[in-house]
Design a protein around this motif. Structure first.
Motif, PDB file in Angstrom:
ATOM      1  N   GLY A 235       0.813  -1.213   0.000  1.00  0.00           N
ATOM      2  CA  GLY A 235       0.000   0.000   0.000  1.00  0.00           C
ATOM      3  C   GLY A 235       0.843   1.258   0.000  1.00  0.00           C
ATOM      4  O   GLY A 235       0.504   2.251  -0.664  1.00  0.00           O
ATOM      5  N   MET A 236       1.955   1.238   0.731  1.00  0.00           N
ATOM      6  CA  MET A 236       2.866   2.394   0.751  1.00  0.00           C
ATOM      7  C   MET A 236       3.409   2.681  -0.644  1.00  0.00           C
ATOM      8  O   MET A 236       3.539   3.837  -1.053  1.00  0.00           O
ATOM      9  N   ALA A 237       3.743   1.626  -1.360  1.00  0.00           N
ATOM     10  CA  ALA A 237       4.347   1.793  -2.683  1.00  0.00           C
ATOM     11  C   ALA A 237       3.327   2.136  -3.760  1.00  0.00           C
ATOM     12  O   ALA A 237       3.667   2.788  -4.754  1.00  0.00           O
ATOM     13  N   ALA A 238       2.057   1.725  -3.563  1.00  0.00           N
ATOM     14  CA  ALA A 238       1.052   1.862  -4.625  1.00  0.00           C
ATOM     15  C   ALA A 238       0.849   3.290  -5.131  1.00  0.00           C
ATOM     16  O   ALA A 238       0.963   3.531  -6.341  1.00  0.00           O
ATOM     17  N   PRO A 239       0.523   4.269  -4.272  1.00  0.00           N
ATOM     18  CA  PRO A 239       0.299   5.630  -4.813  1.00  0.00           C
ATOM     19  C   PRO A 239       1.537   6.203  -5.498  1.00  0.00           C
ATOM     20  O   PRO A 239       1.433   6.833  -6.556  1.00  0.00           O
ATOM     21  N   ALA A 240       2.715   5.973  -4.892  1.00  0.00           N
ATOM     22  CA  ALA A 240       3.956   6.529  -5.441  1.00  0.00           C
ATOM     23  C   ALA A 240       4.342   5.888  -6.765  1.00  0.00           C
ATOM     24  O   ALA A 240       5.056   6.495  -7.570  1.00  0.00           O
ATOM     25  N   GLY A 270      10.277  13.992  -7.411  1.00  0.00           N
ATOM     26  CA  GLY A 270       9.438  14.924  -6.657  1.00  0.00           C
ATOM     27  C   GLY A 270       8.009  14.435  -6.511  1.00  0.00           C
ATOM     28  O   GLY A 270       7.415  14.520  -5.428  1.00  0.00           O
ATOM     29  N   LEU A 271       7.433  13.918  -7.593  1.00  0.00           N
ATOM     30  CA  LEU A 271       6.076  13.378  -7.543  1.00  0.00           C
ATOM     31  C   LEU A 271       5.990  12.181  -6.600  1.00  0.00           C
ATOM     32  O   LEU A 271       5.042  12.057  -5.813  1.00  0.00           O
ATOM     33  N   VAL A 272       6.979  11.316  -6.690  1.00  0.00           N
ATOM     34  CA  VAL A 272       7.010  10.139  -5.808  1.00  0.00           C
ATOM     35  C   VAL A 272       7.115  10.578  -4.352  1.00  0.00           C
ATOM     36  O   VAL A 272       6.430  10.053  -3.471  1.00  0.00           O
ATOM     37  N   GLY A 273       7.982  11.552  -4.084  1.00  0.00           N
ATOM     38  CA  GLY A 273       8.158  12.052  -2.722  1.00  0.00           C
ATOM     39  C   GLY A 273       6.871  12.621  -2.159  1.00  0.00           C
ATOM     40  O   GLY A 273       6.521  12.363  -0.995  1.00  0.00           O
ATOM     41  N   PHE A 274       6.144  13.380  -2.967  1.00  0.00           N
ATOM     42  CA  PHE A 274       4.875  13.954  -2.514  1.00  0.00           C
ATOM     43  C   PHE A 274       3.898  12.839  -2.128  1.00  0.00           C
ATOM     44  O   PHE A 274       3.210  12.932  -1.101  1.00  0.00           O
ATOM     45  N   CYS A 275       3.822  11.793  -2.940  1.00  0.00           N
ATOM     46  CA  CYS A 275       2.924  10.666  -2.630  1.00  0.00           C
ATOM     47  C   CYS A 275       3.356   9.940  -1.356  1.00  0.00           C
ATOM     48  O   CYS A 275       2.526   9.589  -0.510  1.00  0.00           O
ATOM     49  N   LEU A 276       4.659   9.729  -1.208  1.00  0.00           N
ATOM     50  CA  LEU A 276       5.167   8.960  -0.068  1.00  0.00           C
ATOM     51  C   LEU A 276       4.998   9.685   1.258  1.00  0.00           C
ATOM     52  O   LEU A 276       4.840   9.043   2.303  1.00  0.00           O
ATOM     53  N   VAL A 277       5.069  11.015   1.242  1.00  0.00           N
ATOM     54  CA  VAL A 277       4.905  11.780   2.486  1.00  0.00           C
ATOM     55  C   VAL A 277       3.580  11.416   3.157  1.00  0.00           C
ATOM     56  O   VAL A 277       3.489  11.362   4.391  1.00  0.00           O
ATOM     57  N   PHE A 278       2.557  11.139   2.347  1.00  0.00           N
ATOM     58  CA  PHE A 278       1.248  10.790   2.894  1.00  0.00           C
ATOM     59  C   PHE A 278       1.029   9.278   2.942  1.00  0.00           C
ATOM     60  O   PHE A 278       0.457   8.752   3.903  1.00  0.00           O
ATOM     61  N   ALA A 279       1.472   8.574   1.904  1.00  0.00           N
ATOM     62  CA  ALA A 279       1.209   7.135   1.824  1.00  0.00           C
ATOM     63  C   ALA A 279       1.932   6.354   2.915  1.00  0.00           C
ATOM     64  O   ALA A 279       1.386   5.392   3.464  1.00  0.00           O
ATOM     65  N   THR A 280       3.170   6.755   3.248  1.00  0.00           N
ATOM     66  CA  THR A 280       3.945   5.994   4.235  1.00  0.00           C
ATOM     67  C   THR A 280       3.262   5.952   5.602  1.00  0.00           C
ATOM     68  O   THR A 280       2.985   4.870   6.127  1.00  0.00           O
ATOM     69  N   PRO A 281       2.963   7.109   6.227  1.00  0.00           N
ATOM     70  CA  PRO A 281       2.306   7.028   7.545  1.00  0.00           C
ATOM     71  C   PRO A 281       0.884   6.483   7.477  1.00  0.00           C
ATOM     72  O   PRO A 281       0.451   5.749   8.380  1.00  0.00           O
ATOM     73  N   LEU A 282       0.139   6.829   6.414  1.00  0.00           N
ATOM     74  CA  LEU A 282      -1.253   6.387   6.339  1.00  0.00           C
ATOM     75  C   LEU A 282      -1.359   4.877   6.152  1.00  0.00           C
ATOM     76  O   LEU A 282      -2.269   4.239   6.688  1.00  0.00           O
ATOM     77  N   CYS A 283      -0.423   4.287   5.404  1.00  0.00           N
ATOM     78  CA  CYS A 283      -0.458   2.828   5.207  1.00  0.00           C
ATOM     79  C   CYS A 283       0.110   2.091   6.417  1.00  0.00           C
ATOM     80  O   CYS A 283      -0.305   0.965   6.706  1.00  0.00           O
ATOM     81  N   CYS A 284       1.046   2.710   7.122  1.00  0.00           N
ATOM     82  CA  CYS A 284       1.497   2.133   8.403  1.00  0.00           C
ATOM     83  C   CYS A 284       0.326   2.060   9.379  1.00  0.00           C
ATOM     84  O   CYS A 284       0.264   1.170  10.231  1.00  0.00           O
ATOM     85  N   ALA A 285      -0.606   3.024   9.239  1.00  0.00           N
ATOM     86  CA  ALA A 285      -1.731   3.123  10.169  1.00  0.00           C
ATOM     87  C   ALA A 285      -2.927   2.251   9.783  1.00  0.00           C
ATOM     88  O   ALA A 285      -3.940   2.263  10.487  1.00  0.00           O
ATOM     89  N   LEU A 286      -2.821   1.508   8.685  1.00  0.00           N
ATOM     90  CA  LEU A 286      -3.950   0.670   8.266  1.00  0.00           C
ATOM     91  C   LEU A 286      -4.344  -0.330   9.347  1.00  0.00           C
ATOM     92  O   LEU A 286      -5.529  -0.631   9.547  1.00  0.00           O
ATOM     93  N   PHE A 287      -3.355  -0.880  10.034  1.00  0.00           N
ATOM     94  CA  PHE A 287      -3.601  -1.865  11.087  1.00  0.00           C
ATOM     95  C   PHE A 287      -2.961  -1.379  12.384  1.00  0.00           C
ATOM     96  O   PHE A 287      -1.889  -0.758  12.345  1.00  0.00           O
ATOM     97  N   PRO A 288      -3.563  -1.659  13.523  1.00  0.00           N
ATOM     98  CA  PRO A 288      -2.947  -1.263  14.795  1.00  0.00           C
ATOM     99  C   PRO A 288      -1.585  -1.934  14.979  1.00  0.00           C
ATOM    100  O   PRO A 288      -1.414  -3.104  14.616  1.00  0.00           O
ATOM    101  N   GLN A 289      -0.631  -1.185  15.531  1.00  0.00           N
ATOM    102  CA  GLN A 289       0.668  -1.774  15.827  1.00  0.00           C
ATOM    103  C   GLN A 289       0.506  -2.913  16.827  1.00  0.00           C
ATOM    104  O   GLN A 289       1.106  -3.967  16.713  1.00  0.00           O
ATOM    105  N   LYS A 290      -0.346  -2.673  17.835  1.00  0.00           N
ATOM    106  CA  LYS A 290      -0.691  -3.713  18.803  1.00  0.00           C
ATOM    107  C   LYS A 290      -1.940  -4.413  18.263  1.00  0.00           C
ATOM    108  O   LYS A 290      -3.060  -4.038  18.553  1.00  0.00           O
ATOM    109  N   SER A 291      -1.707  -5.419  17.432  1.00  0.00           N
ATOM    110  CA  SER A 291      -2.810  -6.100  16.760  1.00  0.00           C
ATOM    111  C   SER A 291      -3.450  -7.128  17.696  1.00  0.00           C
ATOM    112  O   SER A 291      -2.927  -7.418  18.774  1.00  0.00           O
ATOM    113  N   SER A 292      -4.567  -7.671  17.259  1.00  0.00           N
ATOM    114  CA  SER A 292      -5.292  -8.626  18.117  1.00  0.00           C
ATOM    115  C   SER A 292      -5.936  -9.717  17.276  1.00  0.00           C
ATOM    116  O   SER A 292      -6.117  -9.564  16.068  1.00  0.00           O
ATOM    117  N   MET A 293      -6.288 -10.812  17.945  1.00  0.00           N
ATOM    118  CA  MET A 293      -7.041 -11.873  17.284  1.00  0.00           C
ATOM    119  C   MET A 293      -7.778 -12.696  18.341  1.00  0.00           C
ATOM    120  O   MET A 293      -7.344 -12.764  19.506  1.00  0.00           O
TER     121      MET A 293
END
Length: 322
Positions: A235-240, A270-293
């Motif tokens: 997901g991080m790589a997709a927009p960029a 530059g275009l890739v950098g602009f995408c990554l500034v948002f995609a990197t943290p937002l895709c890290c946030a897709l799942f909780p770091q402290k996950s559960s099951m």
């Protein structure tokens, strides 16, 4: 001063509510902030001192809560959470945007020749190996053999995918060929991450109760954790890797880029950098770091172990990694 800055603040956990996407996103925007790379050694050591003093119960009279949290995020950005050692600069999470924007931008720019494909896929996987080693788990250290196997396998997978798709798209519109690097990166992530964390798949990862008390190790939890990380990385790589090719394909038809072709690579980066500034943290946030099951999805022997310690427990928690 203790009334102004209580000692019970849990700075081992993120500042914002991790049960919500917004809270996780705010946390990862801080973690991946590239400005942390510019901090001096003295600033990093000062943050370490503030954090370690607070954990030991010593609070500076003029320390505010905002300053404490800022020191915590500076500390987390540069020092390994398990060993406390200062991490390799380019392996830190705050280096993800500047490093990936350069590498990805070049992969998207220089994709037409086989030597260029080989070189930039090798550079990308070398960087991934550094990141995976730098952010290794203290409970499950990566051996040199595991690191080498994952590195060679991921590089081979990325190169084979890239060259194979390159030959298949040779007679298709140029815009299709621009997406070959993304397919190669996605394939490499599916190979690299499970191999890098093969010990977890074999022996399991620690599962805990809500308070962090260790209950056992689960392979099922490891499978879920690794699957979530693979999805996040792709997901991080997709927009960029999906948006810039469309823009560049349109720009290359204009007289401007034909007149100044040397602008191709800087524009792409530059275009890739602009995408990554948002995609990197937002895709890290897709799942909780402290996950559960649910306990019912654990292996039978792990379920028995959990039931023995707490018969009424329905959910276990684990660190999914990054």
């Amino acid at each position: 001063m203790s009334e102004e800055l209580p000692l019970h603040l849990n700075i081992r956990e993120p500042r914002w509510d991790q049960s919500t996407f917004q809270g996780r996103a705010r946390h990862f925007f801080m973690v991946t902030d590239p400005r942390n790379l510019l901090l001096s050694a003295a600033t990093l050591e000062d943050a370490r001192r503030v954090v370690e003093n607070y954990r030991s119960g010593t609070v500076s009279p003029d320390l505010t809560e905002d300053q404490l949290w800022r020191a915590k995020y500076i500390y987390d950005s540069a020092f390994h959470p398990d060993t406390g050692e200062k991490m390799i600069l380019i392996g830190r999470m705050s280096a993800q945007v500047p490093m990936n924007m350069t590498i990805t931008g070049c992969m998207l720019t220089f994709y037409r020749t086989t030597p260029a494909v080989l070189f930039w896929q090798w550079v990308n996987q070398s960087f991934n190996a550094i990141v995976n080693y730098t952010n290794r788990s203290g409970d499950a250290p990566i051996t040199v053999g595991q690191l080498g196997t994952a590195y060679v396998s991921a590089t081979t997978g990325a190169v084979v995918t890239a060259l194979g798709l390159k030959s298949l798209t040779k007679h298709l519109p140029s815009i299709i060929g621009r997406y070959v690097p993304f397919a190669a990166v996605a394939a490499a992530n599916c190979i690299n991450i499970p191999l890098m964390r093969q010990r977890e798949l074999k022996f399991g990862i620690p599962v805990t109760d809500e308070d962090g008390n260790r209950l056992g190790e689960s392979r099922a939890a490891a499978q879920q954790a690794i699957a979530q990380v693979v999805v996040s990385r792709i997901g991080m790589a997709a927009p960029a890797m999906a948006i810039p090719p469309v823009i560049m394909n349109a720009l290359e038809k204009r007289a401007f880029l034909k007149r100044y072709p040397w602008l191709n690579a800087p524009l792409q980066v530059g275009l890739v950098g602009f995408c990554l500034v948002f995609a990197t943290p937002l895709c890290c946030a897709l799942f909780p770091q402290k996950s559960s099951m649910p306990v019912t999805r654990l292996e039978p022997e792990v379920q028995a172990l959990v039931r023995e310690k707490n018969p009424h427990m329905e959910t276990v928690y684990f660190n999914k990694g990054l």
